[in-house]
Write a protein that holds these residues in place. Structure first.
Motif, PDB file in Angstrom:
ATOM      1  N   ARG A 296     -25.754  45.527   8.065  1.00  0.00           N
ATOM      2  CA  ARG A 296     -25.200  45.146   6.760  1.00  0.00           C
ATOM      3  C   ARG A 296     -25.434  46.234   5.713  1.00  0.00           C
ATOM      4  O   ARG A 296     -24.655  46.376   4.758  1.00  0.00           O
ATOM      5  CB  ARG A 296     -25.833  43.847   6.276  1.00  0.00           C
ATOM      6  N   LEU A 297     -26.530  47.002   5.853  1.00  0.00           N
ATOM      7  CA  LEU A 297     -26.857  48.031   4.856  1.00  0.00           C
ATOM      8  C   LEU A 297     -25.815  49.140   4.805  1.00  0.00           C
ATOM      9  O   LEU A 297     -25.721  49.850   3.795  1.00  0.00           O
ATOM     10  CB  LEU A 297     -28.232  48.630   5.162  1.00  0.00           C
ATOM     11  N   ARG A 298     -25.039  49.286   5.857  1.00  0.00           N
ATOM     12  CA  ARG A 298     -24.108  50.413   5.937  1.00  0.00           C
ATOM     13  C   ARG A 298     -22.760  50.118   5.310  1.00  0.00           C
ATOM     14  O   ARG A 298     -21.951  51.029   5.111  1.00  0.00           O
ATOM     15  CB  ARG A 298     -23.900  50.816   7.401  1.00  0.00           C
ATOM     16  N   TYR A 299     -22.457  48.835   5.007  1.00  0.00           N
ATOM     17  CA  TYR A 299     -21.100  48.485   4.607  1.00  0.00           C
ATOM     18  C   TYR A 299     -21.101  47.812   3.239  1.00  0.00           C
ATOM     19  O   TYR A 299     -22.101  47.236   2.795  1.00  0.00           O
ATOM     20  CB  TYR A 299     -20.463  47.563   5.646  1.00  0.00           C
ATOM     21  N   THR A 300     -19.961  47.891   2.584  1.00  0.00           N
ATOM     22  CA  THR A 300     -19.783  47.304   1.261  1.00  0.00           C
ATOM     23  C   THR A 300     -19.354  45.851   1.398  1.00  0.00           C
ATOM     24  O   THR A 300     -19.286  45.303   2.487  1.00  0.00           O
ATOM     25  CB  THR A 300     -18.712  48.100   0.489  1.00  0.00           C
ATOM     26  N   ASP A 301     -19.019  45.257   0.258  1.00  0.00           N
ATOM     27  CA  ASP A 301     -18.600  43.855   0.253  1.00  0.00           C
ATOM     28  C   ASP A 301     -17.235  43.649   0.880  1.00  0.00           C
ATOM     29  O   ASP A 301     -16.812  42.489   1.069  1.00  0.00           O
ATOM     30  CB  ASP A 301     -18.587  43.328  -1.190  1.00  0.00           C
ATOM     31  N   ARG A 302     -16.522  44.739   1.165  1.00  0.00           N
ATOM     32  CA  ARG A 302     -15.212  44.582   1.798  1.00  0.00           C
ATOM     33  C   ARG A 302     -15.332  44.157   3.264  1.00  0.00           C
ATOM     34  O   ARG A 302     -14.331  43.819   3.880  1.00  0.00           O
ATOM     35  CB  ARG A 302     -14.424  45.896   1.706  1.00  0.00           C
ATOM     36  N   VAL A 303     -16.513  44.195   3.794  1.00  0.00           N
ATOM     37  CA  VAL A 303     -16.754  43.748   5.176  1.00  0.00           C
ATOM     38  C   VAL A 303     -17.482  42.410   5.113  1.00  0.00           C
ATOM     39  O   VAL A 303     -18.604  42.323   4.603  1.00  0.00           O
ATOM     40  CB  VAL A 303     -17.578  44.776   5.970  1.00  0.00           C
ATOM     41  N   THR A 304     -16.824  41.382   5.595  1.00  0.00           N
ATOM     42  CA  THR A 304     -17.410  40.038   5.602  1.00  0.00           C
ATOM     43  C   THR A 304     -18.075  39.794   6.949  1.00  0.00           C
ATOM     44  O   THR A 304     -17.417  39.826   7.999  1.00  0.00           O
ATOM     45  CB  THR A 304     -16.327  38.969   5.361  1.00  0.00           C
ATOM     46  N   ILE A 305     -19.378  39.561   6.902  1.00  0.00           N
ATOM     47  CA  ILE A 305     -20.162  39.336   8.127  1.00  0.00           C
ATOM     48  C   ILE A 305     -20.778  37.940   8.045  1.00  0.00           C
ATOM     49  O   ILE A 305     -21.533  37.651   7.104  1.00  0.00           O
ATOM     50  CB  ILE A 305     -21.276  40.392   8.294  1.00  0.00           C
ATOM     51  N   THR A 306     -20.442  37.076   9.004  1.00  0.00           N
ATOM     52  CA  THR A 306     -20.978  35.712   9.034  1.00  0.00           C
ATOM     53  C   THR A 306     -21.638  35.463  10.382  1.00  0.00           C
ATOM     54  O   THR A 306     -21.140  35.902  11.432  1.00  0.00           O
ATOM     55  CB  THR A 306     -19.872  34.667   8.805  1.00  0.00           C
ATOM     56  N   VAL A 307     -22.741  34.771  10.324  1.00  0.00           N
ATOM     57  CA  VAL A 307     -23.473  34.386  11.534  1.00  0.00           C
ATOM     58  C   VAL A 307     -23.781  32.900  11.444  1.00  0.00           C
ATOM     59  O   VAL A 307     -24.441  32.455  10.489  1.00  0.00           O
ATOM     60  CB  VAL A 307     -24.777  35.191  11.700  1.00  0.00           C
ATOM     61  N   ASN A 308     -23.330  32.139  12.429  1.00  0.00           N
ATOM     62  CA  ASN A 308     -23.579  30.696  12.485  1.00  0.00           C
ATOM     63  C   ASN A 308     -24.333  30.376  13.771  1.00  0.00           C
ATOM     64  O   ASN A 308     -23.881  30.734  14.866  1.00  0.00           O
ATOM     65  CB  ASN A 308     -22.257  29.914  12.462  1.00  0.00           C
ATOM     66  N   LYS A 309     -25.469  29.707  13.600  1.00  0.00           N
ATOM     67  CA  LYS A 309     -26.257  29.303  14.766  1.00  0.00           C
ATOM     68  C   LYS A 309     -26.985  28.010  14.432  1.00  0.00           C
ATOM     69  O   LYS A 309     -27.202  27.694  13.239  1.00  0.00           O
ATOM     70  CB  LYS A 309     -27.234  30.403  15.178  1.00  0.00           C
ATOM     71  N   PRO A 310     -27.388  27.240  15.432  1.00  0.00           N
ATOM     72  CA  PRO A 310     -28.051  25.960  15.173  1.00  0.00           C
ATOM     73  C   PRO A 310     -29.406  26.163  14.493  1.00  0.00           C
ATOM     74  O   PRO A 310     -30.084  27.166  14.699  1.00  0.00           O
ATOM     75  CB  PRO A 310     -28.221  25.349  16.581  1.00  0.00           C
ATOM     76  N   ASP A 311     -29.779  25.186  13.684  1.00  0.00           N
ATOM     77  CA  ASP A 311     -31.090  25.242  13.039  1.00  0.00           C
ATOM     78  C   ASP A 311     -32.205  25.019  14.055  1.00  0.00           C
ATOM     79  O   ASP A 311     -33.282  25.624  13.933  1.00  0.00           O
ATOM     80  CB  ASP A 311     -31.176  24.186  11.934  1.00  0.00           C
ATOM     81  N   SER A 341     -12.291  43.883   6.194  1.00  0.00           N
ATOM     82  CA  SER A 341     -12.595  43.610   7.606  1.00  0.00           C
ATOM     83  C   SER A 341     -13.534  42.411   7.684  1.00  0.00           C
ATOM     84  O   SER A 341     -14.158  42.019   6.685  1.00  0.00           O
ATOM     85  CB  SER A 341     -13.240  44.827   8.270  1.00  0.00           C
ATOM     86  N   PHE A 342     -13.655  41.856   8.874  1.00  0.00           N
ATOM     87  CA  PHE A 342     -14.560  40.709   9.050  1.00  0.00           C
ATOM     88  C   PHE A 342     -15.174  40.749  10.445  1.00  0.00           C
ATOM     89  O   PHE A 342     -14.581  41.264  11.398  1.00  0.00           O
ATOM     90  CB  PHE A 342     -13.829  39.380   8.832  1.00  0.00           C
ATOM     91  N   ILE A 343     -16.364  40.218  10.543  1.00  0.00           N
ATOM     92  CA  ILE A 343     -17.050  39.990  11.822  1.00  0.00           C
ATOM     93  C   ILE A 343     -17.657  38.601  11.750  1.00  0.00           C
ATOM     94  O   ILE A 343     -18.421  38.289  10.830  1.00  0.00           O
ATOM     95  CB  ILE A 343     -18.142  41.043  12.089  1.00  0.00           C
ATOM     96  N   ASP A 344     -17.315  37.781  12.716  1.00  0.00           N
ATOM     97  CA  ASP A 344     -17.771  36.388  12.724  1.00  0.00           C
ATOM     98  C   ASP A 344     -18.482  36.130  14.051  1.00  0.00           C
ATOM     99  O   ASP A 344     -17.858  36.188  15.124  1.00  0.00           O
ATOM    100  CB  ASP A 344     -16.580  35.444  12.554  1.00  0.00           C
ATOM    101  N   VAL A 345     -19.789  35.844  13.989  1.00  0.00           N
ATOM    102  CA  VAL A 345     -20.598  35.560  15.174  1.00  0.00           C
ATOM    103  C   VAL A 345     -21.036  34.109  15.113  1.00  0.00           C
ATOM    104  O   VAL A 345     -21.562  33.645  14.088  1.00  0.00           O
ATOM    105  CB  VAL A 345     -21.827  36.486  15.255  1.00  0.00           C
ATOM    106  N   SER A 346     -20.843  33.384  16.229  1.00  0.00           N
ATOM    107  CA  SER A 346     -21.170  31.957  16.267  1.00  0.00           C
ATOM    108  C   SER A 346     -21.881  31.628  17.569  1.00  0.00           C
ATOM    109  O   SER A 346     -21.459  32.086  18.643  1.00  0.00           O
ATOM    110  CB  SER A 346     -19.889  31.116  16.126  1.00  0.00           C
ATOM    111  N   ILE A 347     -22.959  30.852  17.454  1.00  0.00           N
ATOM    112  CA  ILE A 347     -23.693  30.349  18.612  1.00  0.00           C
ATOM    113  C   ILE A 347     -23.722  28.835  18.525  1.00  0.00           C
ATOM    114  O   ILE A 347     -24.147  28.273  17.491  1.00  0.00           O
ATOM    115  CB  ILE A 347     -25.129  30.913  18.688  1.00  0.00           C
TER     116      ILE A 347
END
Length: 417
Positions: A296-311, A341-347
């Protein structure tokens, strides 16, 4: 490839054993006829034996292709033993109700008629009413040439039938009642030995295949570890991360310190746990979080990064570093510096149900596609990941890759112990 080769070797063993078994009565009868000129090669006798063998052969095919895999490969013991019990009971009932006694009696009567004919041809002119009785192969002399005992020209049984039947006439051959006799016990023992031998051969080839896969897996783990060291912790990655940390030292010293801690945790995991067969699911997902935090430190706000995982995560283990290749490819091929751009990771953890007795983990990684002129990175290890998954899970996993013009989507489903 190894599985198909082992299956072919197993099939060849079965073919050789059954071929020798079916040829045995032919060779036995051939040897007997060659040593005794009075005997002729009778295919009816061979067919009678083949008929008995055919019953065992059909049961073997059912057991080998349908029942044995239930126990050897799928571990369904109750279902296997239930079906085998029904099959063995049906075999015993069939053997009790369809004995080959009638065929043997007809065979003996044919031999009797042949002896009668030879006796007539050798004693032409002998007074018919003086001919003694014929039974079996016993011979005696009564005022003339040797004659078979128990035979009379009118087709009736002689004095021995009267003697053995209390003088009340010829003996009546009553049909056998269905019960388990010596022949049925022998057939049952042969059947059980055949099923046991079939299971033994399958277990042998399965164990040998498991050993080969274990060796291949260990080799693949070593290669995969080197691959990760080459592509994950490489000078280029470390250089970019350290540059980001250096920039943060003056801007946000506290964030720079936390970033160093994240990098340290990630490297410690890869060096000390990356070579283990399995790691806790929580540790694997923590490593994924550390990696995404650094990126995340390498990219600006134009890159949307989401991570969804169970609590809450189940207490289970998975192979280490199984998701990082997909996530790294998403950053390498899905982030553009000229457009959003976007990256969406889901578990997701799918709980067990009556149809699926084990829980499953569904990992999804979606990312945008960047223009071809911006994509200067090569692919990272997808072929190696597929091979590793196949070695670990066999066919018990699902990997679905959708390569669309605007989006790249990967879905991986793994069983959880």
């Amino acid at each position: 490839m190894n599985f198909k080769k082992e299956k072919r070797s197993e099939t060849l063993i079965y073919l050789a054993l059954w071929a020798m078994l079916f040829m045995a009565p032919v060779m036995s009868l051939y040897i007997r006829t060659a040593n005794d000129s009075h005997l002729s090669f009778d295919w009816n006798e061979v067919l009678m034996v083949w008929r008995q063998y055919a019953i065992f052969f059909v049961i073997f095919l059912i057991h080998n292709h349908l029942l044995a895999p239930l126990l050897v490969y799928r571990q369904k013991k109750l279902l296997y033993f239930s079906i085998v019990g029904v099959l063995v009971a049906g075999f015993v009932v069939y053997q009790c109700t369809s004995r080959p006694d009638d065929f043997m009696n007809r065979h003996r009567m044919g031999e009797r008629h042949k002896m009668e004919k030879r006796w007539r041809d050798g004693n032409k002119g002998f007074d018919d009413h003086r001919r003694p009785d014929f039974e079996d192969r016993d011979m005696k002399r009564e005022d003339g040439p040797m004659a078979p005992e128990g035979f009379r020209p009118d087709g009736e049984r002689g004095h021995r039938d009267f003697k053995h039947n209390g003088g009340h006439g010829p003996r009546e051959h009553k049909p056998h009642m269905p019960f388990i006799g010596q022949r049925e016990i022998i057939d049952l023992v042969i059947l059980l030995l055949m099923l046991g031998a079939n299971l033994g051969i399958k277990l042998y080839f399965k164990q040998r295949g498991d050993q080969k896969r274990l060796v291949d897996l260990e080799k693949q783990n070593l290669e995969q570890q080197l691959e990760y060291l080459k592509y994950q912790i490489n000078p280029h990655f470390l250089m970019n991360t350290l540059n980001n940390i250096h920039a943060l030292v003056d801007i946000d010293p506290e964030l720079a310190k936390s970033t160093i801690v994240e990098l340290s945790k990630m490297m410690r995991f890869m060096l000390y746990e990356g070579n283990k067969p399995t790691v806790p699911l929580s540790r694997e997902l923590d490593f994924l979080d550390h990696y995404i935090t650094l990126m995340r430190l390498r990219y600006t706000d134009r890159v949307t990064i989401t991570v969804n995982k169970p609590d809450e995560l189940p207490n289970c283990e998975i192979p280490p570093l199984i998701f990082i290749t997909f996530v790294e490819n998403a950053f390498k091929h899905g982030v553009s510096y000229q457009q959003d751009s976007f990256i969406d990771v889901s578990i997701e953890i799918v709980s067990s149900s009556p149809l699926t007795p084990h829980s499953t983990l569904k990992f999804t990684c979606r990312n945008s596609r960047i223009p071809a002129e911006e994509d200067k990175h090569g692919g990272v290890g997808l072929a190696n990941v597929k091979q590793r998954l196949e070695l670990i899970y066999g066919k018990n996993y699902t990997l679905d890759i959708k390569d669309e013009p605007q989006e790249y989507n990967i879905q991986l489903i793994l069983p959880l112990n």
